[in-house]
Design an enzyme around this catalytic site. Structure first.
Site, short mmCIF file in Angstrom:
data_model
loop_
_atom_site.label_atom_id
_atom_site.label_comp_id
_atom_site.label_asym_id
_atom_site.label_seq_id
_atom_site.Cartn_x
_atom_site.Cartn_y
_atom_site.Cartn_z
N ASP A 37 0.77 -1.24 0.00
CA ASP A 37 0.00 0.00 0.00
C ASP A 37 0.81 1.29 0.00
OD1 ASP A 37 -1.57 -2.18 0.59
OD2 ASP A 37 -2.70 -1.21 2.19
N GLU A 82 1.94 -9.21 11.58
CA GLU A 82 1.77 -8.81 10.18
C GLU A 82 3.12 -8.51 9.51
OE1 GLU A 82 -0.94 -5.53 9.97
OE2 GLU A 82 -1.25 -5.71 7.81
#
Ligand code: GLC
Length: 439
Positions: A169, A405
């Site tokens: 992103d 993550e």
């Protein structure tokens, strides 16, 4: 040790399982995500193959009639936990979108070809009748969507129309596009993000990033997600390295699957030959020793070293000379955040660049899915020692901190940490751990 961890990894997946599909992490992403689901299916193959099949099938329940596969499937309504939520995308007004299921209107890296091949190989005894042919055709349709709608100059390379489509992103590579794109506050529709309240805002994208994300979604929605109209107006259209490498890797699997099924794979082979050739020539940066993305709007390469530039190894794209140079780049300070024995690999962005941030999302930390692809790519090119280093670093990090993550690449920093970065109990960190330890 691995055995306990394998059980914990399985538990992460089972806790994130929701009646037919798996969410990435309850904390931040409570719906079904596209490429996450692909990586997640790979993990299930090692202990519950039926779930791998269900995961994959459920992802394709969101496929649009033109082959497009959205990046989020909103199987359930969950309010105030994620932005942009189902209604923001307005998929139900789109003729090609499913009627019963709300989806987003952008896509993600097309991992499905190689995931399907792995399912066919490892879950052969569990496959429903006609599964192979049915899903071969669905994935094929998805690839056709790309070549027909995302390759305006017929180069064999497809573009992404949103940074989220890359799966990375807020990589600094997108800031190179932003520098040429001035966005006035009044162009951004009102919105309320929630990610920075659910996770440490220091580890999340900035407000400027989000304004641009929202502007691009709004632009696409206004033209009913018609690619030609988006392309005519958008400030953002990039031929991304990782996205195209993954498409090429999936083409390779589709061709093998198609041949085994006795299908005609001629068109796939034509796409593939052109894609590999253009990729090798157009995306290679001899000075940096890495592949780089190409900005179609401003017509220039984005000359930065970043993980996507190494991962063509995973898709068998580089020639031998390029592959050697990539390994040289991997060994250089660009991909070692400290002295070699103080660095885990592989950080996702050039550690010598001023935009590197070791704790921030896609601006430097290590992610398990990119390491998984890099490990496989290095093995394919017979750089076995390097491959092993990537694998053992990944396993060491996960066993120290758990299935977070993303992670710091600096051993001295990680050593003092009790937790990793971003969401906890993150599905693809768990599922790819299972794959690496069952390898
Ligand atoms: C973030 C990641 C993306 C991932 C999604 C769900 O947006 O950048 O790659 O698919 O989270 O886990």
């Amino acid at each position: 040790m691995n055995r306990d961890l394998q059980q914990q990894a399985q538990k992460v997946l089972l806790d994130n399982w929701r009646d037919g599909y798996t969410i990435p992490t309850a904390q931040l992403y409570p719906f079904q995500w596209n490429w996450d689901s692909g990586f997640i299916a790979i993990g299930y193959l090692h202990f519950d193959p039926a779930k791998a099949i269900q995961e994959f099938a459920s992802l394709f329940s969101g496929q649009w009639s033109n082959g497009f596969l959205p990046h989020i499937l909103f199987h359930k309504e969950i309010k105030d936990r994620y932005f942009p939520n189902a209604d923001f995308w307005g998929s139900q007004a789109i003729a090609e979108a499913p009627k019963q299921l709300k989806t987003s209107g952008i896509t993600q890296p097309p991992v499905h070809g190689f995931v399907l091949e792995k399912i066919l190989n490892l879950a052969a005894d569990y496959l429903p009748k006609d599964f192979a042919r049915t899903y071969y055709q669905k994935v094929y349709l998805h690839h056709r969507y790309f070549y027909e709608n995302r390759d305006p100059h017929q180069e064999g390379l497809v573009y992404i129309n949103h940074p989220w489509e890359s799966g990375r992103d807020n990589s600094p590579i997108w800031n190179e596009v932003y520098k040429k794109w001035s966005l006035a506050p009044e162009e951004v529709p009102p919105y309320q993000r929630v990610d920075n309240k659910l996770a440490n805002p220091e580890e999340r994208p900035t407000q400027d990033d989000y304004d641009r994300y929202v502007y691009l979604v709004d632009l696409a929605k206004k033209v009913a997600y018609k690619d030609q109209d988006i392309y005519a107006q958008t400030p953002f259209a990039v031929q991304d390295t990782l996205f195209n490498a993954i498409l090429i890797r999936s083409n390779e699997s589709l061709i093998r699957i198609g041949k085994a099924l006795g299908e005609n794979v001629e068109e796939l082979e034509i796409w593939q030959a052109k894609a590999i050739q253009t990729f090798k020539e157009k995306m290679w940066d001899e000075d940096l020793g890495i592949f780089t993305p190409y900005d179609l709007i401003n017509q220039q390469a984005i000359s930065m070293r970043e993980i996507g530039g190494l991962l063509p190894l995973f898709a068998n794209i580089p020639n031998q000379t390029q592959a050697q140079q990539l390994v040289g780049t991997l060994d250089s300070p660009a991909f070692q955040v400290a002295a070699p024995d103080e660095s885990y690999q592989c950080p996702t962005f050039d550690a010598t660049h001023p935009s590197f941030e070791g704790h921030k999302y896609w601006r430097g930390p290590i992610w398990v899915n990119t390491n998984w692809m890099l490990h496989q790519g290095l093995e394919q090119y017979n750089f076995l020692e390097k491959a092993l280093k990537i694998k053992s670093d990944t396993l060491e990090i996960l066993s120290r901190l758990g299935f977070y993550e993303y992670f710091d690449a600096n051993k001295a920093i990680l050593k003092d940490q009790k937790v990793g970065y971003g969401g906890n109990a993150f599905s693809w960190s768990a599922s790819l751990f299972l794959d690496l330890t069952n390898d």
